[in-house]
Motif scaffolding. Structure first.
Motif, PDB file in Angstrom:
ATOM      1  N   ARG A  33     -93.496  40.509  13.465  1.00 46.21           N
ATOM      2  CA  ARG A  33     -94.490  39.520  13.858  1.00 46.21           C
ATOM      3  C   ARG A  33     -95.842  39.933  13.275  1.00 46.21           C
ATOM      4  N   GLY A  34     -96.451  39.029  12.543  1.00 47.97           N
ATOM      5  CA  GLY A  34     -97.688  39.355  11.855  1.00 47.97           C
ATOM      6  C   GLY A  34     -97.496  39.645  10.383  1.00 47.97           C
ATOM      7  N   ARG A  35     -96.229  39.706   9.944  1.00 45.92           N
ATOM      8  CA  ARG A  35     -95.936  39.893   8.527  1.00 45.92           C
ATOM      9  C   ARG A  35     -95.517  38.570   7.897  1.00 45.92           C
ATOM     10  N   PRO A  36     -95.766  38.383   6.616  1.00 47.38           N
ATOM     11  CA  PRO A  36     -95.368  37.131   5.956  1.00 47.38           C
ATOM     12  C   PRO A  36     -93.887  37.133   5.599  1.00 47.38           C
ATOM     13  N   CYS A  37     -93.300  35.941   5.557  1.00 42.81           N
ATOM     14  CA  CYS A  37     -91.934  35.784   5.065  1.00 42.81           C
ATOM     15  C   CYS A  37     -91.980  35.836   3.536  1.00 42.81           C
ATOM     16  N   ARG A  38     -91.020  36.507   2.931  1.00 40.29           N
ATOM     17  CA  ARG A  38     -91.035  36.688   1.480  1.00 40.29           C
ATOM     18  C   ARG A  38     -89.917  35.948   0.764  1.00 40.29           C
ATOM     19  N   VAL A  39     -89.053  35.282   1.513  1.00 42.03           N
ATOM     20  CA  VAL A  39     -87.967  34.525   0.900  1.00 42.03           C
ATOM     21  C   VAL A  39     -87.849  33.168   1.584  1.00 42.03           C
ATOM     22  N   GLY A  40     -87.121  32.250   0.953  1.00 37.87           N
ATOM     23  CA  GLY A  40     -86.950  30.925   1.529  1.00 37.87           C
ATOM     24  C   GLY A  40     -88.199  30.074   1.414  1.00 37.87           C
ATOM     25  N   ARG A  41     -88.156  28.901   2.011  1.00 35.31           N
ATOM     26  CA  ARG A  41     -89.302  27.990   1.953  1.00 35.31           C
ATOM     27  C   ARG A  41     -90.540  28.586   2.609  1.00 35.31           C
ATOM     28  N   ALA A  42     -90.331  29.395   3.644  1.00 33.05           N
ATOM     29  CA  ALA A  42     -91.468  29.952   4.381  1.00 33.05           C
ATOM     30  C   ALA A  42     -92.363  30.814   3.502  1.00 33.05           C
ATOM     31  N   ARG A  43     -91.806  31.343   2.403  1.00 36.69           N
ATOM     32  CA  ARG A  43     -92.611  32.209   1.535  1.00 36.69           C
ATOM     33  C   ARG A  43     -93.740  31.429   0.871  1.00 36.69           C
ATOM     34  N   LEU A  44     -93.623  30.105   0.829  1.00 35.14           N
ATOM     35  CA  LEU A  44     -94.643  29.266   0.204  1.00 35.14           C
ATOM     36  C   LEU A  44     -95.907  29.201   1.049  1.00 35.14           C
ATOM     37  N   TRP A  45     -95.797  29.565   2.314  1.00 35.73           N
ATOM     38  CA  TRP A  45     -96.948  29.553   3.218  1.00 35.73           C
ATOM     39  C   TRP A  45     -97.058  30.916   3.891  1.00 35.73           C
ATOM     40  N   PRO A  46     -97.387  31.942   3.142  1.00 32.75           N
ATOM     41  CA  PRO A  46     -97.376  33.311   3.691  1.00 32.75           C
ATOM     42  C   PRO A  46     -98.275  33.490   4.907  1.00 32.75           C
ATOM     43  N   GLU A  47     -99.461  32.886   4.893  1.00 36.52           N
ATOM     44  CA  GLU A  47    -100.367  33.072   6.024  1.00 36.52           C
ATOM     45  C   GLU A  47     -99.812  32.422   7.286  1.00 36.52           C
ATOM     46  N   ARG A  48     -99.263  31.219   7.148  1.00 37.78           N
ATOM     47  CA  ARG A  48     -98.686  30.539   8.305  1.00 37.78           C
ATOM     48  C   ARG A  48     -97.446  31.266   8.802  1.00 37.78           C
ATOM     49  N   SER A  49     -96.667  31.796   7.866  1.00 35.02           N
ATOM     50  CA  SER A  49     -95.423  32.457   8.269  1.00 35.02           C
ATOM     51  C   SER A  49     -95.689  33.750   9.038  1.00 35.02           C
ATOM     52  N   MET A  50     -96.869  34.318   8.850  1.00 31.00           N
ATOM     53  CA  MET A  50     -97.211  35.539   9.582  1.00 31.00           C
ATOM     54  C   MET A  50     -97.247  35.286  11.085  1.00 31.00           C
ATOM     55  N   GLU A  51     -97.565  34.067  11.472  1.00 32.65           N
ATOM     56  CA  GLU A  51     -97.706  33.728  12.882  1.00 32.65           C
ATOM     57  C   GLU A  51     -96.374  33.371  13.531  1.00 32.65           C
ATOM     58  N   LEU A  52     -95.333  33.202  12.713  1.00 37.49           N
ATOM     59  CA  LEU A  52     -94.058  32.706  13.213  1.00 37.49           C
ATOM     60  C   LEU A  52     -92.947  33.738  13.082  1.00 37.49           C
ATOM     61  N   ASP A  53     -91.980  33.660  13.997  1.00 30.51           N
ATOM     62  CA  ASP A  53     -90.806  34.520  13.920  1.00 30.51           C
ATOM     63  C   ASP A  53     -89.767  33.863  13.025  1.00 30.51           C
ATOM     64  N   ASP A  54     -89.028  34.686  12.290  1.00 41.52           N
ATOM     65  CA  ASP A  54     -87.981  34.159  11.431  1.00 41.52           C
ATOM     66  C   ASP A  54     -86.849  33.587  12.288  1.00 41.52           C
ATOM     67  N   PRO A  55     -86.418  32.345  12.034  1.00 41.76           N
ATOM     68  CA  PRO A  55     -85.351  31.739  12.842  1.00 41.76           C
ATOM     69  C   PRO A  55     -84.051  32.536  12.815  1.00 41.76           C
ATOM     70  N   GLY A  56     -83.725  33.131  11.676  1.00 40.16           N
ATOM     71  CA  GLY A  56     -82.506  33.930  11.586  1.00 40.16           C
ATOM     72  C   GLY A  56     -82.558  35.145  12.491  1.00 40.16           C
ATOM     73  N   MET A  57     -83.713  35.792  12.539  1.00 42.41           N
ATOM     74  CA  MET A  57     -83.879  36.950  13.412  1.00 42.41           C
ATOM     75  C   MET A  57     -83.826  36.539  14.876  1.00 42.41           C
ATOM     76  N   LEU A  58     -84.397  35.373  15.186  1.00 46.02           N
ATOM     77  CA  LEU A  58     -84.333  34.859  16.552  1.00 46.02           C
ATOM     78  C   LEU A  58     -82.888  34.574  16.951  1.00 46.02           C
ATOM     79  N   ALA A  59     -82.145  33.958  16.028  1.00 46.21           N
ATOM     80  CA  ALA A  59     -80.747  33.637  16.304  1.00 46.21           C
ATOM     81  C   ALA A  59     -79.930  34.894  16.542  1.00 46.21           C
ATOM     82  N   LEU A  60     -80.113  35.882  15.692  1.00 45.41           N
ATOM     83  CA  LEU A  60     -79.367  37.128  15.823  1.00 45.41           C
ATOM     84  C   LEU A  60     -79.658  37.801  17.164  1.00 45.41           C
ATOM     85  N   ALA A  61     -80.918  37.849  17.544  1.00 43.93           N
ATOM     86  CA  ALA A  61     -81.294  38.491  18.807  1.00 43.93           C
ATOM     87  C   ALA A  61     -80.679  37.767  19.997  1.00 43.93           C
TER      88      ALA A  61
END
Length: 202
Positions: A163-191
């Motif tokens: 949390r607080g890090r940018p996503c580096r793959v997928g569509r989310a990588r296109l918005w690094p600053e916004r992705s920093m505020e969000l949790d990765d859905p795959g990680m949420l699903a796994l948890a």
């Protein structure tokens, strides 16, 4: 304690139930920067895997699950899950059972296959980072309750760590600053899946 094909089938059923229960929440999380279909895709994939019956050995069981997963979706995450199941099958070979202490090895095999196929790296903020955390956390565990506790903590801690890090793959990588505020859905699903399975085994 040994794990058999029947145990894997039971776990797959619990995973599918968890995915179906969180379908809407995952779709919402994914819609913030993605296509908004992660929950639906995962529920469909794991429901297909759930229908797999136990085969003669672990390798055959995992391969059957991989085939079911592959036929259920053409998504990138679905492809990674299918590849991970195939890799787990190769790792288990023709063994009818395996000791709990081998679980970390099996999970690391799945992790490495997903990294290779997805051409990604640890630290990219994906489901693979969560899987890596779980694989490492269960290395020294020898009982179902220890594994459940370690895996649940590791999966949740991974979400907090990224949390607080940018996503580096997928569509989310296109918005690094916004992705920093969000949790990765795959990680949420796994948890969430690990929590459902682990709660029953703890």
């Amino acid at each position: 304690m040994m794990v058999t094909s029947q145990d894997i089938v039971v776990i797959a059923s619990r995973c599918a139930a968890a995915a179906r229960s969180m379908e809407s929440d995952l779709n919402l999380a994914d819609s913030r920067l993605g296509d908004g279909d992660t929950g639906t895709m995962l529920a469909r994939l794991l429901t297909a895997v759930e229908a797999t019956t136990a085969c003669g050995n672990l390798g055959e069981t995992f391969r059957a699950m991989a085939k079911a997963a592959s036929g259920s979706t053409g998504s990138s995450l679905g492809t990674l899950v299918s590849a991970a199941l195939l890799a787990m099958g190769r790792c288990c070979g023709d063994r009818a059972s395996l000791p709990l202490t081998d679980l970390s090895i099996i999970l690391k095999t799945a992790r490495d296959e997903m990294l290779s196929l997805g051409r990604s790296e640890l630290g990219d903020k994906t489901i693979i980072d969560g899987l890596d955390a779980i694989a490492i956390s269960v290395e020294a565990c020898t009982s179902p309750s220890e594994i459940a506790s370690a895996a649940m903590s590791a999966a949740q801690d991974a979400i907090q760590e990224f949390r607080g890090r940018p996503c580096r793959v997928g569509r989310a990588r296109l918005w690094p600053e916004r992705s920093m505020e969000l949790d990765d859905p795959g990680m949420l699903a796994l948890a969430a899946i690990v929590r459902t399975v682990g709660t029953k085994d703890s």
